[in-house]
Design a protein around this motif. Sequence first.
Motif, PDB file in Angstrom:
ATOM      1  N   ARG A 164      43.004   6.017  13.524  1.00  0.00           N
ATOM      2  CA  ARG A 164      43.937   7.038  14.028  1.00  0.00           C
ATOM      3  C   ARG A 164      43.865   7.179  15.554  1.00  0.00           C
ATOM      4  O   ARG A 164      44.873   7.400  16.215  1.00  0.00           O
ATOM      5  CB  ARG A 164      43.578   8.371  13.349  1.00  0.00           C
ATOM      6  CG  ARG A 164      44.345   9.585  13.792  1.00  0.00           C
ATOM      7  CD  ARG A 164      43.864  10.828  13.041  1.00  0.00           C
ATOM      8  NE  ARG A 164      42.438  11.076  13.246  1.00  0.00           N
ATOM      9  CZ  ARG A 164      41.741  12.003  12.607  1.00  0.00           C
ATOM     10  NH1 ARG A 164      42.312  12.768  11.696  1.00  0.00           N
ATOM     11  NH2 ARG A 164      40.461  12.176  12.863  1.00  0.00           N
ATOM     12  N   GLN A 226      39.120  22.813   9.030  1.00  0.00           N
ATOM     13  CA  GLN A 226      40.453  22.192   8.902  1.00  0.00           C
ATOM     14  C   GLN A 226      40.872  21.489  10.200  1.00  0.00           C
ATOM     15  O   GLN A 226      41.417  20.384  10.181  1.00  0.00           O
ATOM     16  CB  GLN A 226      41.489  23.257   8.526  1.00  0.00           C
ATOM     17  CG  GLN A 226      42.826  22.636   8.145  1.00  0.00           C
ATOM     18  CD  GLN A 226      43.936  23.670   7.981  1.00  0.00           C
ATOM     19  OE1 GLN A 226      43.676  24.836   7.748  1.00  0.00           O
ATOM     20  NE2 GLN A 226      45.175  23.221   8.098  1.00  0.00           N
ATOM     21  N   MET A 227      40.594  22.131  11.317  1.00  0.00           N
ATOM     22  CA  MET A 227      40.926  21.512  12.609  1.00  0.00           C
ATOM     23  C   MET A 227      40.155  20.209  12.791  1.00  0.00           C
ATOM     24  O   MET A 227      40.706  19.205  13.273  1.00  0.00           O
ATOM     25  CB  MET A 227      40.626  22.486  13.767  1.00  0.00           C
ATOM     26  CG  MET A 227      41.596  23.641  13.854  1.00  0.00           C
ATOM     27  SD  MET A 227      40.889  25.069  14.707  1.00  0.00           S
ATOM     28  CE  MET A 227      41.161  24.594  16.385  1.00  0.00           C
ATOM     29  N   ASP A 229      39.056  18.309  10.365  1.00  0.00           N
ATOM     30  CA  ASP A 229      39.625  17.320   9.427  1.00  0.00           C
ATOM     31  C   ASP A 229      40.917  16.715   9.994  1.00  0.00           C
ATOM     32  O   ASP A 229      41.218  15.542   9.785  1.00  0.00           O
ATOM     33  CB  ASP A 229      39.919  17.970   8.070  1.00  0.00           C
ATOM     34  CG  ASP A 229      38.636  18.312   7.331  1.00  0.00           C
ATOM     35  OD1 ASP A 229      37.573  17.762   7.718  1.00  0.00           O
ATOM     36  OD2 ASP A 229      38.690  19.147   6.403  1.00  0.00           O
ATOM     37  N   GLU A 230      41.678  17.546  10.718  1.00  0.00           N
ATOM     38  CA  GLU A 230      42.928  17.050  11.313  1.00  0.00           C
ATOM     39  C   GLU A 230      42.687  16.247  12.603  1.00  0.00           C
ATOM     40  O   GLU A 230      43.621  15.671  13.168  1.00  0.00           O
ATOM     41  CB  GLU A 230      43.862  18.229  11.648  1.00  0.00           C
ATOM     42  CG  GLU A 230      44.446  18.897  10.408  1.00  0.00           C
ATOM     43  CD  GLU A 230      45.171  20.205  10.750  1.00  0.00           C
ATOM     44  OE1 GLU A 230      45.426  20.461  11.942  1.00  0.00           O
ATOM     45  OE2 GLU A 230      45.457  20.967   9.812  1.00  0.00           O
ATOM     46  N   LEU A 232      41.698  17.488  15.557  1.00  0.00           N
ATOM     47  CA  LEU A 232      42.176  18.190  16.758  1.00  0.00           C
ATOM     48  C   LEU A 232      41.135  18.233  17.869  1.00  0.00           C
ATOM     49  O   LEU A 232      41.440  18.619  18.998  1.00  0.00           O
ATOM     50  CB  LEU A 232      42.624  19.609  16.398  1.00  0.00           C
ATOM     51  CG  LEU A 232      43.796  19.726  15.421  1.00  0.00           C
ATOM     52  CD1 LEU A 232      44.221  21.187  15.262  1.00  0.00           C
ATOM     53  CD2 LEU A 232      44.990  18.890  15.869  1.00  0.00           C
TER      54      LEU A 232
END
Length: 347
Positions: A164, A226-227, A229-230, A232
């Motif tokens: 990514r 969550q951040m 995991d994304e 960010l």
Amino acid sequence: MTRGRDLSSLPRMIRTVIEGLGHYVPPRVVTNDDLAKVMATSDEWIFPRTGIKQRHYVEDGVGASDLGVEAAKMAMERAGCTAADIDLIVFATLSPDVCFPGSACFVQHKLGCKQIAALDVRTQCTGFLYGLQVCDSLLRTGAYKKALLIGAEVHSTGIDFSDRGRDVTVLFGDGAGAAVLGTAMGQGTLADRGLHFTKVAADGAGAKDLWCVAPTSARIPRLTHQMLDEGLQYPTMNGKLVFRWATEKMPEVATLALSSAGATIDDLQWFVPHQANLRINELVARKLGIPEAKCWNNIERYGNTTAATIPIGLSELQTLGKSRPGDLVLMAAFGSGFTWGGALLRL
Ligand code: ACO
């Protein structure tokens, strides 16, 4: 009082001079082939597009201030001064050791300086040139006598080694450069030793085209699972847009530096541009009409070390015996912000 005034327009009888230069990169070398073992990339992709062959990475536990301290020691030795002589530290970085305090405070303590002024500059790839203008202004007003200006980055602990993040990750490396700055009296001509011009600027319209979102003070809490995991916490970039802006703004500000100081390309011994991408620098040099032999590019060995690229370049030129006292050096940078800047200096 000079508050709010543009000091660059004042007669330059007192000039800021570089008294010593230093640089440091951590010993671990990571080649394009090494990166190809952990993500879907290759030397065949990276080198032709960027000019990068390898970069240096820190070991666990080494922060930007540690690299900066090593570069500063070399700069102070070359300047013939000690930590006790420094009364201002300016530390340019986008990768400070911690969220706060600034890395300049760590450097002050690690070097054993007196209880002096210590501040960080957060203008990414243009950080060294912003720092140069800050030091120049503060030194020429007489507020300080000897400044230690450092550009230092640890990127390797903050980039995405999954597929990514490959477009950004392959570009960056760790490293530091430093300059001890003082003042000298000049005649007000281009023959004077020291700084003849600085200009820095920004346009936040491009902020989100090269940025790192997390942790962010705009979210409660600043960092969540969550951040993470994304992804960010990793930088993202609109590479094509950055390329376009860099190849517009760097020639623009470099041309301004030359014309403001009454200098031409023929007067220059060296052009030391920020090292974001060799193709950017080749195009910038072509637009300016600067011959390849006068351009100092070392991105092949270090990658993009952001605020450290220009001081590493200046210090390396001296170390290799390629620059001499009296050489006229043009500098230009562009980076996240967007920010950009230029400077003209006689060594
Ligand atoms: N390895 C292999 N393939 C990759 C990699 C990689 N590391 N990164 C991207 N790709 C792929 C893309 O996914 C894309 O694949 P697709 O065609 O299947 O979609 C393909 O390669 C082409 O990607 P582009 O982004 O179009 O490649 P481009 O030719 O624009 O080159 C680059 C990318 C080198 C980043 C270029 O845009 C650039 O140099 N921009 C300037 C940005 C820069 O220098 N930033 C540095 C930081 S800012 C500063 O210091 C100024």
